[in-house]
Design an enzyme around this catalytic site. Structure first.
Site, PDB file in Angstrom:
ATOM      1  N   GLU A  95      -3.359  -8.888   3.564  1.00  0.00           N
ATOM      2  CA  GLU A  95      -3.803  -9.289   4.901  1.00  0.00           C
ATOM      3  C   GLU A  95      -5.268  -8.960   5.173  1.00  0.00           C
ATOM      4  O   GLU A  95      -5.854  -9.431   6.152  1.00  0.00           O
ATOM      5  CB  GLU A  95      -2.921  -8.620   5.963  1.00  0.00           C
ATOM      6  CG  GLU A  95      -3.154  -7.133   6.151  1.00  0.00           C
ATOM      7  CD  GLU A  95      -2.532  -6.243   5.083  1.00  0.00           C
ATOM      8  OE1 GLU A  95      -2.654  -5.009   5.204  1.00  0.00           O
ATOM      9  OE2 GLU A  95      -1.926  -6.773   4.128  1.00  0.00           O
ATOM     10  N   HIS A 149      -4.145  -4.917  -0.100  1.00  0.00           N
ATOM     11  CA  HIS A 149      -3.748  -5.439   1.204  1.00  0.00           C
ATOM     12  C   HIS A 149      -3.924  -6.954   1.218  1.00  0.00           C
ATOM     13  O   HIS A 149      -5.050  -7.442   1.367  1.00  0.00           O
ATOM     14  CB  HIS A 149      -4.602  -4.821   2.309  1.00  0.00           C
ATOM     15  CG  HIS A 149      -4.281  -3.399   2.618  1.00  0.00           C
ATOM     16  ND1 HIS A 149      -3.489  -3.026   3.683  1.00  0.00           N
ATOM     17  CD2 HIS A 149      -4.622  -2.246   1.989  1.00  0.00           C
ATOM     18  CE1 HIS A 149      -3.372  -1.711   3.705  1.00  0.00           C
ATOM     19  NE2 HIS A 149      -4.053  -1.210   2.691  1.00  0.00           N
ATOM     20  N   CYS A 191       0.824  -1.203   0.000  1.00  0.00           N
ATOM     21  CA  CYS A 191       0.000   0.000   0.000  1.00  0.00           C
ATOM     22  C   CYS A 191       0.865   1.262   0.000  1.00  0.00           C
ATOM     23  O   CYS A 191       1.485   1.576  -1.005  1.00  0.00           O
ATOM     24  CB  CYS A 191      -1.002  -0.018   1.152  1.00  0.00           C
ATOM     25  SG  CYS A 191      -2.359   1.157   0.921  1.00  0.00           S
TER      26      CYS A 191
END
Length: 651
Positions: A621, A619, A535
């Site tokens: 995650e 992202h 990011c």
């Protein structure tokens, strides 16, 4: 938690407390009604909440935690001096509903001069500014801005609050806690739908709730008759609400943010359970449960989870700055928590802490405050958020007798969640979410990778979730903030460095965080150290490689997209207002050839990779990225080969 048997005269202490004004708390929670008596003390920090080390099971203290307690985490806030009050429990009674109602007075609150402290026009202007200048400029995905309905109460404020508590006990359903708390210097009464965090037997749970659907009134349902066309129309309206992308994305964003908190307090992070409907008398919400295990002191669990993204925003630290900038005044206890601390029969600490929302606060002089907020996301409109604050305030005012109080049809109707169409709509929300977070994880899962990883947090605790995914892959991660002393002093001890996500403008020439991140990325490239940039880190990497950084016309905050990731379709989650632009799929740079994964129309870069580095704008995650660990394994394996490790050790 076990409780002593209740004597027949148990309602007497409640009547006595109401008559004398002594401190007390009446709590309806988890199917039980409890009366706590004791004295009130003020403490400076959460660690000072009294939790006696004795063997008797039961509640020990009820803490009223104000928003200003964020000072313990070093987060921005307007300090209004609201104290951290604790009721030290000396007596604990179980009551029946009938006993409590017999002791509580009846009748509406008499009040005058009612108004919002921030009028509709000004509030709409704040909403518009936050959407344009904060979300639009990459400061975060969502922010909660509050305002208060205020009035002057005629008569005894404690009696007025107690009457409102009786109304809530009669009419409300589905609340996590219904409560009446009196500390002598203030009285709080309400019905909060949302657990913030609880700890029981080592099980930690959080409960992100978002999305508000207003139920039809009971009077309208009664007039329509049994099983009328109105029933189908109302269900159709609920199904439209459940399919509304704004409502869906809003819940996903707070789910991600609370997963970040669970990453810090639970051993393996949180497992996502749900979604469910939270059905109350006048409102219906959508919610998830998060569950994990840990052994931290419950006061530390409280500290590390201050405060819920559903009442602040995300990323949390920057959301607090945005709130301070645009609210310009303190919040008192709004968006803080009530926290009941105690011990169980085995001597283990317990915690039950709901969020302080949907409540009214009275002071001894008769001033009434009803604080309410709206969650602002990229799809919000000023008019819609003004209406949402009025809807939330109306339910509290109705309980006070300051609005139309009519129990909704939910009191007798079958739960809406029983309808198969509602169940299907809820189940559909998980179809493309991360399987990593939806399933229970074990410590003995086989390792896919090995190596030591430094993860650099740029003020977005998504890095905590990333640490859990990296650890699940077999890696050994270390997490450090971007401003840590000697951040890059021991890079030789790591096999991979991850410049992580964070809010802000990556092109800002004077922002200390951006200067640090640019310096770190430049060093990693110059020394050819294996790097995964995520990011904001990816944007800084792209800028160093010579790509143009561009602010999107429409922010990608809390957005899931299907992309072609180096030849394979992937569903991934975005939280970004900036992106890199690339003129081609292959570039030649001083750091070697770079392969670009980009949108063919807008030229926006989804990911890039070179000889010693990988950058991803999304992202991996996030709960919005369907196969995060699999994506990470594929991207990192080429960087963590034996020859790469040998090369990184020499710099």
């Amino acid at each position: 938690m076990s409780h002593p048997p209740t004597p027949p005269e148990a309602a007497g202490p409640l009547a006595d407390a109401l008559a004398t004004g002594a401190p007390f708390a009446l709590l309806s929670r988890q199917g039980s009604l409890e009366l706590l008596l004791g004295d009130v003390v003020t403490v400076p920090t959460l660690a000072d909440i009294p939790l006696p080390d004795d063997s008797s099971p039961g509640p020990k203290a009820l803490a009223l935690v104000p928003y200003r307690q964020l000072a313990e985490r070093g987060f921005a806030h307007v300090d209004d001096g609201a104290p951290l009050r604790c009721l030290r429990v000396s007596a604990h009674h179980r009551l029946t509903r009938q006993e409590a109602l017999a002791a509580l007075p009846t009748g509406p609150v008499q009040a005058h001069d009612g108004r919002f402290d921030v009028d509709d026009e000004r509030y709409a202007g704040i909403v518009e500014t936050v959407l344009r200048e904060e979300i639009g400029r990459g400061e975060g995905a969502n922010f909660v801005i509050h305002r208060c309905y205020t009035a002057e109460v005629t008569g005894d404020p404690l009696r007025a609050a107690a009457a409102a508590a009786g109304n809530l006990l009669r009419d409300e359903r589905g609340a996590y806690w219904t409560f009446l708390v009196h500390t002598q210097d203030r009285t709080l009464v309400g019905a909060t739908p949302e657990r913030h965090v609880s700890v029981d037997g080592g099980l930690i749970m959080m409960n992100p709730i978002s999305g508000t659907f207003r139920r039809p009134s009971a009077a309208a349902d009664q007039a329509a008759g049994p099983r009328s066309r109105r029933d189908d129309e109302d269900l159709d309206a609920l199904l439209r609400f459940l399919a509304d992308p704004k409502e869906i994305n809003e819940l996903y964003m707070v789910l991600d943010e609370e997963l970040k908190m669970m990453a810090n307090v639970a051993e393996h992070g949180g497992q996502v359970i749900g979604p469910y409907l939270k059905e109350m008398s006048h409102l219906v919400h959508t919610e998830y449960l998060l569950a994990g295990r840990g052994d931290k002191d419950v006061r530390e669990v409280l500290r590390q989870t201050m405060f819920a993204p559903t009442v602040t925003g995300s990323p949390l630290e920057n959301a607090c700055r945005v709130i301070a900038r645009h609210e310009g005044r303190g919040r008192g206890y709004y968006s803080g928590v009530l926290a009941l601390l105690g011990t169980d029969a085995a001597g283990r600490q317990t915690l039950d802490a709901p969020i302080l929302i949907r409540y009214a606060e009275f002071d001894p002089a008769g001033r009434l405050r009803v604080p309410v907020g709206a969650t602002l996301v990229r799809d919000s409109t000023p008019a819609g958020e003004v209406a949402e604050t009025k809807t939330k305030a109306a339910a509290v005012l109705a309980a006070l007798g300051l609005g139309h109080r009519s129990p909704a049809s939910s009191a007798t109707a079958a739960p809406l969640a029983d309808d198969v169409r509602v169940q299907a709509a809820l189940a559909a929300r998980n179809r493309h979410l991360s399987r990593f977070w939806l399933t229970e994880r074990r410590a003995d899962q086989p390792a896919a990778l090995t190596g030591r990883v430094l993860v650099v947090d740029a003020e977005d605790t998504f890095t905590g979730m990333l640490v859990h995914q990296l650890r699940a892959l077999g890696l050994t991660p270390t997490l450090r903030p971007w401003h840590a002393d000697g951040l890059g002093r021991d890079l030789d001890t790591f096999d991979l460095v991850v410049p992580g996500p964070g809010p802000g403008n990556p092109t800002d020439p004077v922002d200390p965080k951006m200067i640090t991140m640019r310096r770190l990325v430049r060093r990693l490239l110059d020394e050819r150290r294996p790097t995964l940039a995520v990011c904001l880190g990816h944007q800084v990497l792209a800028g160093r490689l010579g790509l143009t950084l561009h602010r999107r016309a429409e922010p990608y905050q809390g957005l899931q997209r299907e992309i072609d990731l180096f030849g394979r379709a992937r569903r991934v989650g975005y939280y970004a207002s900036f992106t890199a632009l690339a003129p081609a799929d292959q570039l030649t740079t001083p750091y070697g050839p770079v392969e670009i994964c980009r949108d063919p129309r807008s030229r926006a870069v989804h990911a890039l990779r070179g000889p010693t580095f990988v950058g991803v704008q999304f992202h991996p995650e996030s709960v919005l990225t369907e196969d995060g660990p699999e994506i990470l394994t594929g991207l990192l394996a080429p960087l963590l080969t034996a020859d790469r490790l040998a090369g990184s050790a020499t710099g």
